[in-house]
Design an enzyme around this catalytic site. Structure first.
Site, PDB file in Angstrom:
ATOM      1  CB  SER A  58      -0.889   0.000   1.244  1.00 28.02           C
ATOM      2  OG  SER A  58      -1.655  -1.181   1.295  1.00 28.02           O
TER       3      SER A  58
HETATM    4  C1  LIG Z   1      -3.079  -4.030  -0.377  1.00 29.40           C
HETATM    5  S1  LIG Z   1      -2.476  -5.642  -0.147  1.00 29.40           S
HETATM    6  C2  LIG Z   1      -1.861  -5.614   1.487  1.00 29.40           C
HETATM    7  C3  LIG Z   1      -0.682  -4.755   1.743  1.00 29.40           C
HETATM    8  C4  LIG Z   1       0.154  -5.246   2.885  1.00 29.40           C
HETATM    9  N1  LIG Z   1      -0.464  -5.080   4.172  1.00 29.40           N
HETATM   10  C5  LIG Z   1       1.559  -4.715   2.844  1.00 29.40           C
HETATM   11  O1  LIG Z   1       2.042  -4.193   3.854  1.00 29.40           O
HETATM   12  O2  LIG Z   1       2.214  -4.872   1.831  1.00 29.40           O
HETATM   13  C6  LIG Z   1      -3.935  -6.606   0.101  1.00 29.40           C
HETATM   14  C7  LIG Z   1      -3.655  -8.054   0.357  1.00 29.40           C
HETATM   15  O3  LIG Z   1      -4.832  -8.659   0.869  1.00 29.40           O
HETATM   16  C8  LIG Z   1      -4.844  -9.985   0.427  1.00 29.40           C
HETATM   17  N2  LIG Z   1      -6.186 -10.551   0.580  1.00 29.40           N
HETATM   18  C9  LIG Z   1      -7.273 -10.403  -0.229  1.00 29.40           C
HETATM   19  N3  LIG Z   1      -8.311 -11.089   0.259  1.00 29.40           N
HETATM   20  C10 LIG Z   1      -7.893 -11.666   1.405  1.00 29.40           C
HETATM   21  C11 LIG Z   1      -8.506 -12.515   2.360  1.00 29.40           C
HETATM   22  N4  LIG Z   1      -9.773 -12.902   2.222  1.00 29.40           N
HETATM   23  N5  LIG Z   1      -7.770 -12.934   3.408  1.00 29.40           N
HETATM   24  C12 LIG Z   1      -6.468 -12.562   3.561  1.00 29.40           C
HETATM   25  N6  LIG Z   1      -5.834 -11.789   2.672  1.00 29.40           N
HETATM   26  C13 LIG Z   1      -6.530 -11.326   1.618  1.00 29.40           C
HETATM   27  C14 LIG Z   1      -4.385  -9.856  -1.016  1.00 29.40           C
HETATM   28  O4  LIG Z   1      -3.944 -11.112  -1.534  1.00 29.40           O
HETATM   29  C15 LIG Z   1      -3.287  -8.829  -0.893  1.00 29.40           C
HETATM   30  O5  LIG Z   1      -2.037  -9.442  -0.715  1.00 29.40           O
END
Ligand SMILES: C[S@@+](CC[C@H](N)C(=O)[O-])C[C@H]1O[C@@H](n2cnc3c(N)ncnc32)[C@H](O)[C@@H]1O
Length: 394
Positions: A58
Site C-alpha cells: 500500500s
Molecule cells: C493491499 S495488499 C496488502 C498490503 C500489505 N499489508 C503490505 O504491507 O504490503 C492486500 C492483500 O490482501 C490480500 N487478501 C485479499 N483477500 C484476502 C482474504 N480474504 N484474506 C487474507 N488476505 C486477503 C491480497 O492477496 C493482498 O495481498
C-alpha cells in the site's frame, strides 16, 4: 520517505515515525528500484492471469495513516488481514515490541510464502498464516487491534469474536459501493467509528468477496453503471437510456473545486443509487455530459432512466479556489424528473450543513442489531453485520 510523507500525516506520532525509519522497506520489495521502494505510491507486486492487481504494498501515507489510527501499544496482540509484502506486519511487530505479537493472514499462497520469507529475517514476533482472513485467527485468542488492508464488504462474525472488549478495528469498508477506511472502537454491543476517511483498496478475495454489478451502456462503452452487491436491477431496461436527449437540473449548490466530501452518503440513501464511470472519449465527442468525476460520478437508476452528478464553473470569487455548481443530468424517458430529484437531494444535503457535515458509522452483529432510528442516514445489511451511517454536525 518519512520526510516526504509527513505533510500528508501532519500529526504522525513519534512511535510510528520511528518504526517507519527503522524498517527497511526495500527488503519487502526485492525486485523494485530503491526510488520506488521508498516512494509514496503503492507498488503492485502480483497480478492475476487477466493482469488485474491482486497484491501490492500500500502507499506509504496510507500505511502511516492506518498505523497512526490503530494506536498500537507495546505488548499488544495484533491481527492483520492481508499480509501482502509483509511490510506493514514488520512495522506492527516493531510497534508491539518483543512482549507483543502480530498474526498476519494472507489469502494468496505465493504472496504468503514471500511475506514469510521477508519477515523471517527481520522479526521474531510475527506469524504469517495462509488462509482466508474472513475467518480471522481463531486459535490466536483475543486481539487488541485488528487491521484489514484489503477492501471488505462485511464485518464477519470472526472479527467480532476475536476483538478484545476495548479493542480497535481499522477496516476499509464498502458501504453501498462507497469505500471508507473506518476506525472502530468497541462501545458495548456496537462498533462505533472514531474516524471515517476516503481511501482506495483492492477488494478482499475468498468467502468475503462480494462483487459489484457493472452495466455497460453505449458504444465503447460510454458509461458503466456500477451497483454494489446483488441489488436487483433491470439492466436491459437501461439499454435505450442514452438514446434520449440529456436533461440537466442545477442545484444552486456550489463548492470549492466541487469538493463535497460526505455528500455521497446522502445520495447513497436514495433507492437505485449507483456510480457512473464515464469514458473521456464519450465526453470529448459530445455523446455524454461531463460527469462530476470521470472515475465514478454518483448517480441513481430507476426503471429505464439514469441520472448522474455533473458540475459547471461559477464565475467570480477567489480564482485560487474556483467554485463549481453541482447539478444532475438525466438520460431516459424520465430523465428530467430523476435529474431533478438528484439535484434536490444535493440541496437537502446543503440545507443540513453541506460541507460542514461529518458522518459516523456504527456496526452491530446482524442478529443483535437495533432497528435504525429516524436520524440514521442509511442502513446496509450485510451477511454478519448491520452498518448504520449517521450524520454528524460539527
Ligand atoms: C493491499 S495488499 C496488502 C498490503 C500489505 N499489508 C503490505 O504491507 O504490503 C492486500 C492483500 O490482501 C490480500 N487478501 C485479499 N483477500 C484476502 C482474504 N480474504 N484474506 C487474507 N488476505 C486477503 C491480497 O492477496 C493482498 O495481498
Amino acid at each position: 520517505m518519512v520526510e516526504e510523507l509527513r505533510p500528508w500525516i501532519p500529526n504522525l506520532s513519534d512511535r510510528v515515525d520511528a518504526a517507519m525509519r527503522a524498517v527497511p522497506r526495500h527488503l519487502f520489495l526485492p525486485d523494485v528500484p530503491l526510488e520506488r521502494a521508498y516512494g509514496l505510491d503503492p507498488v503492485v507486486t502480483h497480478r492475476d492471469a487477466d493482469g488485474v492487481p491482486i497484491s501490492s504494498a500500500s502507499g506509504t501515507a496510507t500505511v502511516a495513516g492506518m498505523l497512526q489510527q490503530l494506536d498500537v501499544r507495546t505488548g499488544h496482540r495484533v491481527l492483520e488481514i492481508g499480509a501482502g509484502t509483509g511490510y506493514n506486519a514488520a512495522l506492527l511487530a516493531r510497534l508491539v515490541g518483543p512482549s507483543g505479537s502480530v498474526t498476519t493472514i494472507e489469502y494468496d499462497e505465493v504472496v504468503a510464502a514471500e511475506a514469510e520469507e521477508a519477515l523471517s529475517t527481520l522479526c521474531g514476533n510475527v506469524t504469517v498464516v495462509h488462509g482466508d482472513g474472513m475467518l480471522g485467527a481463531p486459535e490466536g485468542g483475543l486481539f487488541d487491534r485488528i487491521v484489514v488492508t484489503a477492501g471488505a464488504w462485511d464485518i464477519p462474525r470472526a472479527w467480532w469474536e476475536q476483538l478484545a472488549d476495548d479493542g480497535v478495528l481499522v477496516v476499509p469498508l464498502r458501504i453501498l459501493g462507497l469505500t471508507r477506511t473506518v476506525v472502530f472502537e468497541q462501545v458495548g454491543a456496537c462498533l462505533c467509528s472514531r474516524s471515517v476517511a476516503e481511501d482506495g483498496f483492492m477488494p478482499m478475495r475468498g468467502a468475503g468477496a462480494v462483487h459489484e454489478q457493472n452495466i455497460p451502456l453505449g458504444v465503447g462503452p460510454d458509461l458503466v453503471i456500477r451497483i454494489d452487491d446483488d441489488r436487483p436491477t433491470d439492466a436491459s431496461a437501461l439499454h435505450g437510456a442514452l438514446d434520449h436527449p440529456v436533461a440537466v437540473s442545477w442545484s444552486g449548490v456550489s463548492a470549492p473545486w466541487g469538493w463535497t466530501e460526505h455528500l455521497d452518503f446522502w445520495l447513497a440513501a436514495l433507492d437505485g443509487f449507483c456510480r457512473c464511470l464515464i469514458s473521456r472519449e464519450a465526453v470529448d465527442a459530445g455523446r455524454l455530459t461531463a460527469p462530476k468525476e470521470l472515475w465514478g460520478s454518483m448517480g441513481v437508476v430507476e426503471d429505464g432512466t439514469l441520472a448522474y452528478l455533473t458540475t459547471r464553473t461559477r464565475s467570480g470569487g477567489d480564482p485560487e479556489l474556483p467554485k463549481y455548481e453541482i447539478g444532475a443530468c438525466g438520460y431516459g424517458s424520465q430523465g428530467t424528473d430523476l435529474a431533478g430529484r438528484l439535484a434536490e437531494r444535493v440541496r437537502a444535503w446543503d440545507r443540513e450543513g453541506g460541507a460542514h457535515l461529518g458522518v459516523k458509522v456504527e456496526a452491530y452483529p446482524i442478529d443483535a442489531a437495533p432497528v435504525p432510528a429516524s436520524e440514521v442516514l442509511l442502513a446496509a445489511d450485510k451477511h454478519d453485520s448491520r452498518i448504520l451511517v449517521l450524520a454528524e454536525r460539527s
